[in-house]
Motif scaffolding. Structure first.
Motif, PDB file in Angstrom:
ATOM      1  N   ARG A 249       0.824  -1.210   0.000  1.00 47.14           N
ATOM      2  CA  ARG A 249       0.000   0.000   0.000  1.00 47.14           C
ATOM      3  C   ARG A 249       0.856   1.256   0.000  1.00 47.14           C
ATOM      4  NH1 ARG A 249      -2.207   0.930   5.448  1.00 47.14           N
ATOM      5  NH2 ARG A 249       0.005   1.406   5.632  1.00 47.14           N
ATOM      6  N   ASP A 250       1.878   1.282   0.841  1.00 45.47           N
ATOM      7  CA  ASP A 250       2.741   2.461   0.920  1.00 45.47           C
ATOM      8  C   ASP A 250       3.482   2.697  -0.388  1.00 45.47           C
ATOM      9  OD1 ASP A 250       1.880   2.765   3.487  1.00 45.47           O
ATOM     10  OD2 ASP A 250       3.695   1.962   4.416  1.00 45.47           O
TER      11      ASP A 250
ATOM     12  N   CYS B 189       0.957   4.136  -2.855  1.00 48.32           N
ATOM     13  CA  CYS B 189       0.552   5.499  -2.512  1.00 48.32           C
ATOM     14  C   CYS B 189       1.683   6.512  -2.677  1.00 48.32           C
ATOM     15  CB  CYS B 189      -0.006   5.551  -1.097  1.00 48.32           C
ATOM     16  SG  CYS B 189      -1.635   4.782  -0.959  1.00 48.32           S
ATOM     17  N   SER B 190       2.884   6.035  -2.953  1.00 48.60           N
ATOM     18  CA  SER B 190       3.985   6.954  -3.261  1.00 48.60           C
ATOM     19  C   SER B 190       3.960   7.351  -4.734  1.00 48.60           C
ATOM     20  CB  SER B 190       5.329   6.309  -2.925  1.00 48.60           C
ATOM     21  OG  SER B 190       5.643   5.267  -3.848  1.00 48.60           O
TER      22      SER B 190
ATOM     23  N   ASP C 255      -4.072   3.209   9.010  1.00 46.51           N
ATOM     24  CA  ASP C 255      -3.718   1.913   8.446  1.00 46.51           C
ATOM     25  C   ASP C 255      -4.891   1.198   7.790  1.00 46.51           C
ATOM     26  OD1 ASP C 255      -1.870  -0.236   7.984  1.00 46.51           O
ATOM     27  OD2 ASP C 255      -2.865  -1.339   9.575  1.00 46.51           O
TER      28      ASP C 255
END
Length: 268
Positions: free
Chosen positions: A3-4, A7-8, A18
């Motif tokens: 996810r991170d 999302c970058s 979270d």
């Protein structure tokens, strides 16, 4: 992690916490498990949840909203009724590594900052229900001989009954198995343009190549520099972590419970 990374990327955002299980459960808050049926996605429920996705898109001017709530693995059909235009990424991981992490979460201390970030998104009408559950869960841990919570993570049907029959470690194994099987049962029936599998171990060992494949599937054009930047924090240090946490006798005890699901995911 995934996810991170997503999302970058430009135009992709998520909530500033979270998970948003509080949002997904609104309108069905007192249902005893997270295994929602597609019929439970009533018009008012769909409208509310879609409105929360629209909020993220407006706030961050997003082209796509990324969402990772573990409990959704038990209710993919319900999610698909709410978001019929969604795409699904299934990231699979060796069951023993996942189970090691699950056991740790069941016994973890409360993280007030983490809880506060999530609490912002509790619908006001549901707040008394969750407050009562929170205090019961913490009191249970204080009195528990295993020093574990009364419940953590995705709640599958008959989970409470099985908790009386199995040890905490065995229950964690069944929790992983149920989530994986329930998700794949629905996802594998979807057309290829809506569903893709990603292997955790492959991703962390070669994140640039794996993200390249994933971005192509999503229809996102990324150059080498953008790929490298997006996966800069990806590490393979957690591969095999579960095997290091669990002793051989426990692995032998858990293996029969998850063997068929391990094989289904390519872990012989």
């Amino acid at each position: 992690m995934l996810r991170d990374v997503l999302c970058s990327l430009p135009g992709m955002d998520t909530w500033p916490c979270d998970e948003i299980n509080y949002i997904w459960r609104h309108g069905n808050v007192r249902y005893p498990s997270d295994e929602f049926t597609p019929e439970m996605a009533r018009p008012k429920v769909r409208k509310y949840i879609r409105g929360q996705f629209d909020w993220v898109a407006r706030k961050y001017r997003s082209e796509s909203v990324v969402e990772k709530t573990c409990a959704n693995s038990l209710r993919v059909g319900f999610v698909d009724q709410v978001l019929p235009d969604a795409k699904y990424i299934f990231i699979r991981r060796n069951g023993f590594d996942a189970i090691g992490s699950i056991i740790k979460r069941w016994k973890a201390s409360v993280d007030l900052a983490y809880l506060a970030r999530k609490a912002r998104f509790v619908p006001l009408s549901d707040l008394p229900y969750y407050a009562g559950r929170y205090f019961y869960n913490r009191a249970y841990k204080l009195l528990s001989t295993e020093k574990s919570l009364a419940f953590w993570g995705p709640r599958f049907d008959a989970m409470q009954e099985l908790a009386r029959k199995y040890s905490l470690e065995e229950l964690c194994a069944l929790q992983w198995k149920k989530c994986v099987d329930r998700a794949l049962d629905v996802l594998e029936k979807m057309p290829q343009h809506r569903f893709i599998k990603v292997e955790y171990e492959d991703f962390v060992h070669d994140p640039e190549e794996q993200l390249g494949h994933l971005s192509d599937w999503l229809g996102i054009s990324l150059g080498p520099k953008a790929l490298k930047h997006a996966v800069a924090d990806v590490s393979a240090h957690s591969v095999g972590k579960g095997y290091r946490q669990l002793d051989d006798s426990l692995i032998d005890r858990l293996s029969p419970l998850i063997r068929d699901t391990q094989k289904r995911c390519g872990y012989e």
